[in-house]
Design an enzyme around this catalytic site. Structure first.
Site, PDB file in Angstrom:
ATOM      1  N   CYS A 162      99.831  36.455 -28.444  1.00 56.96           N
ATOM      2  CA  CYS A 162      99.818  37.757 -27.765  1.00 56.96           C
ATOM      3  C   CYS A 162     100.196  37.636 -26.294  1.00 56.96           C
ATOM      4  CB  CYS A 162      98.457  38.415 -27.909  1.00 56.96           C
ATOM      5  SG  CYS A 162      97.080  37.484 -27.190  1.00 56.96           S
TER       6      CYS A 162
ATOM      7  N   HIS B 208      92.613  38.414 -26.017  1.00 53.07           N
ATOM      8  CA  HIS B 208      93.800  39.160 -26.408  1.00 53.07           C
ATOM      9  C   HIS B 208      94.377  39.889 -25.199  1.00 53.07           C
ATOM     10  CE1 HIS B 208      96.646  41.138 -28.974  1.00 53.07           C
ATOM     11  NE2 HIS B 208      96.186  42.343 -28.688  1.00 53.07           N
TER      12      HIS B 208
ATOM     13  N   ASP C 260     101.232  47.199 -27.990  1.00 49.94           N
ATOM     14  CA  ASP C 260     100.804  45.863 -28.402  1.00 49.94           C
ATOM     15  C   ASP C 260     101.801  45.306 -29.411  1.00 49.94           C
ATOM     16  OD1 ASP C 260      99.496  43.544 -29.030  1.00 49.94           O
ATOM     17  OD2 ASP C 260      97.594  44.480 -29.590  1.00 49.94           O
TER      18      ASP C 260
END
Length: 216
Positions: free
Chosen positions: A98, A143, A162
């Site tokens: 991520c 994250h 995202d």
């Protein structure tokens, strides 16, 4: 699906020291080639349809992957320098975690005229993620996602983006907290953003079968 984060200031345009037009052009051109999108998609400026197109193409093209960390024994943190990210994700056509995927995507969005703010989040873990104990939020933020503003024709609206989680949503979510914040994405995922008592904001997502927290 749950995200949990602490709101901060509005996203702002960040000056890139020593950033040249040639570097900008190189990144944007290489990124669009990696996503399989023509340069003409930028013709109308940083609109919401463009943001939706970029997110969808990114999710379909650049996979979530943490193999490099496992191959390195799990102790080596990946380099997050722009040049290394561009070389790994665009030139070598690998996937990333991520921090890598959303980190490089933020640079693309800034280069095409959008405002981005990086948000650290805590992830909800259950059995689907190898948690054998009681489901709950991870203790520390693990994250990263993006808060995007400056979208042409959308006023002061901001969007959660995202491309580094490997699960829905498959497009931007309008940032709206509280009553009336529920929204439905193209793939049928319903979500809402809830203000918690400790100053955190939680993103809850579910399908028709009921709420099923994924990450925070």
């Amino acid at each position: 699906l749950c995200h949990l984060w602490r709101p901060t200031r509005r996203p702002t345009r960040r000056a890139h020291v020593c950033r040249t037009h040639s570097r900008m052009a190189t990144l944007v051109e290489a990124y669009l080639e990696r996503l399989g999108l023509p340069a003409a998609c930028l013709a109308d400026g940083p609109t919401l349809p463009l943001l939706e197109t970029l997110v969808e193409a990114h999710l379909a093209t650049l996979p979530f992957s943490n193999l490099s960390q496992h191959l390195a024994g799990g102790d080596a943190a990946p380099s997050l320098s722009p040049s290394r990210l561009q070389e790994k994700l665009l030139a070598r056509r690998h996937g990333g975690n991520c921090f890598e995927l959303n980190g490089l995507f933020a640079l693309l969005l800034r280069d095409i005229g959008l405002e981005t703010l990086l948000l650290q989040c805590r992830v909800w873990t259950g059995r689907e993620r190898g948690n054998r104990g009681k489901p709950g939020y991870r203790r520390h933020p693990t994250h990263l996602l993006l808060l995007v503003g400056g979208v042409q024709g959308e006023g002061n609206a901001r969007f959660l983006v995202d491309v580094g989680f490997g699960e829905p949503p498959l497009g931007p979510l309008r940032y709206s907290v509280g009553e009336g914040s529920e929204q439905v994405t193209a793939e049928g995922m319903r979500s809402r953003m809830v203000q918690l008592g400790d100053g955190m904001v939680q993103l809850e997502s579910w399908r028709d079968a009921g709420r099923d927290p994924w990450h925070v």
